[in-house]
Scaffold this active site. Structure first.
Site, short mmCIF file in Angstrom:
data_model
loop_
_atom_site.label_atom_id
_atom_site.label_comp_id
_atom_site.label_asym_id
_atom_site.label_seq_id
_atom_site.Cartn_x
_atom_site.Cartn_y
_atom_site.Cartn_z
N LYS A 83 0.96 -1.10 0.08
CA LYS A 83 0.03 0.03 -0.26
C LYS A 83 0.92 1.78 0.15
O LYS A 83 0.62 2.26 -0.46
CB LYS A 83 -0.89 0.20 1.03
CG LYS A 83 -2.34 -1.27 1.19
CD LYS A 83 -3.05 -1.29 2.05
CE LYS A 83 -3.89 -2.25 2.35
NZ LYS A 83 -5.13 -1.99 2.89
N ASP A 125 -9.83 2.21 2.33
CA ASP A 125 -10.43 1.46 4.00
C ASP A 125 -11.37 2.28 4.60
O ASP A 125 -11.95 1.84 5.27
CB ASP A 125 -8.57 1.61 4.59
CG ASP A 125 -8.61 0.30 3.58
OD1 ASP A 125 -8.70 -0.91 3.00
OD2 ASP A 125 -7.17 0.07 3.51
#
Ligand code: NAP
Length: 286
Positions: free
Chosen positions: A76, A112
């Site tokens: 990420k 997220d």
């Protein structure tokens, strides 16, 4: 925030999840069900990419017509660094979980945080406004979740991470002076009670237990593990033992962050509840 409208969207197109390891990911199943629900022809595959091979893998995918994708552990932060443009929420997180191919390269987003918020508010009817929140972990997922918690109006956000320097770096980057504090793991017992405790560590993936004092929780504390299946058991069992009556795992967040990615790619939001029920049954049968 959606990217500038000159990003091309190819409806009959190719998407992928990049991570390592990746074999047990539910994302291909989730996106296949979203696509079927909305009548969109798309391919979504899981691609296992070693930590130092993300740049080459994303280039090869783009060269072969790849339109977008998701990025998971351990890529990420690396994906964040190689994007040509970033959404505001990716910029605040310093981490990317969603990619969209544009004319000048990859556009990065982070879904997220909004995924967790939508699960807690829309699915579980929980309002975070004014809550005192403990966030365990300071990795890619915690970085996505922390700004969203602040946006939801939490009163205080305490970040506790195994490596203090990582939680300090996260707090400094988000820089919400007054509401956000980083503490050592060894200080947990002195931090008092929280209304929400979120486990965003990957300890369970390494089959390691978290050492948490029960003084953190009360029966009114909402306990959230953003992992799901066996990975959530250790923390949620601790929460049960500490008296937390409301306990939530990360399956709903997984679906909501996926739905948000899907929305970015196709400008259509899938219904998540029918998919949630099916996945819950699938996990229970394993
Ligand atoms: P990551 O970037 O690798 O970060 C891992 C975090 O866990 C770091 O803060 C690390 O601390 C901490 N940690 C690892 N082992 C630990 C241990 N034994 N004790 C205490 N802390 C430990 O991973 P991530 O992307 O943030 O993902 C974290 C978890 O969230 C994973 O299980 C992932 O599957 C889950 N997740 C779920 C969703 C969802 O949609 N439901 C989305 C994203 C992630 P250090 O800084 O000390 O290394």
């Amino acid at each position: 925030m959606l990217p500038h409208r000159d990003f091309s969207r190819r409806m009959n197109s190719r998407y992928a999840l990049f991570g390592h390891p990746i074999a047990h990911s539910l994302s291909p199943l989730i996106h296949a069900q979203f696509a079927k629900q909305l009548g969109i022809a798309m391919e979504y595959v899981a691609i296992d990419v070693a930590p130092d091979e993300l740049t080459q893998a994303l280039q090869a995918f783009a060269d072969s017509g790849g339109s977008g994708g998701n990025v998971t552990i351990p890529h990420k932060q690396a994906a964040f660094a190689l994007c040509a443009s970033l959404s505001d929420r990716a910029q605040r997180a310093g981490s990317v979980n969603t990619l969209l191919r544009g004319a000048s390269g990859w556009h990065g987003d982070n879904t997220d945080g909004i995924g967790l918020l939508r699960d807690l508010s829309a699915r579980h009817g929980y309002d975070l406004l004014g809550r005192r929140v403990l966030l365990l972990g300071a990795g890619g997922a915690a970085a996505g979740v922390a700004p969203a918690l602040l946006d939801a109006g939490v009163r205080e956000l305490v970040i506790v991470n195994r490596t203090l320097s990582n939680s300090i770096a996260l707090a400094n980057r988000i820089a919400d002076v007054g509401r956000m504090h980083a503490h050592e793991w060894s200080e947990l017992a002195a931090l008092g009670k929280f209304e929400v405790i979120i486990n965003a560590t990957s300890a369970a993936r390494a089959l390691q237990s978290l050492s948490l004092p029960s003084s953190l929780a009360s029966p009114q504390t909402l306990a959230v593990d953003i992992g799901y299946g066996d990975a959530a058991n250790d923390f949620l069992n601790w929460a049960k033992g500490a008296g937390c009556e409301a306990r939530v795992d990360g399956l709903g967040m997984l679906l909501e962050q996926a739905a948000e990615s899907f929305l970015l790619w196709h400008e259509k939001r899938p219904q998540t509840d029918p998919v949630f029920a099916g996945l819950r049954a699938l996990i229970a049968s394993r």
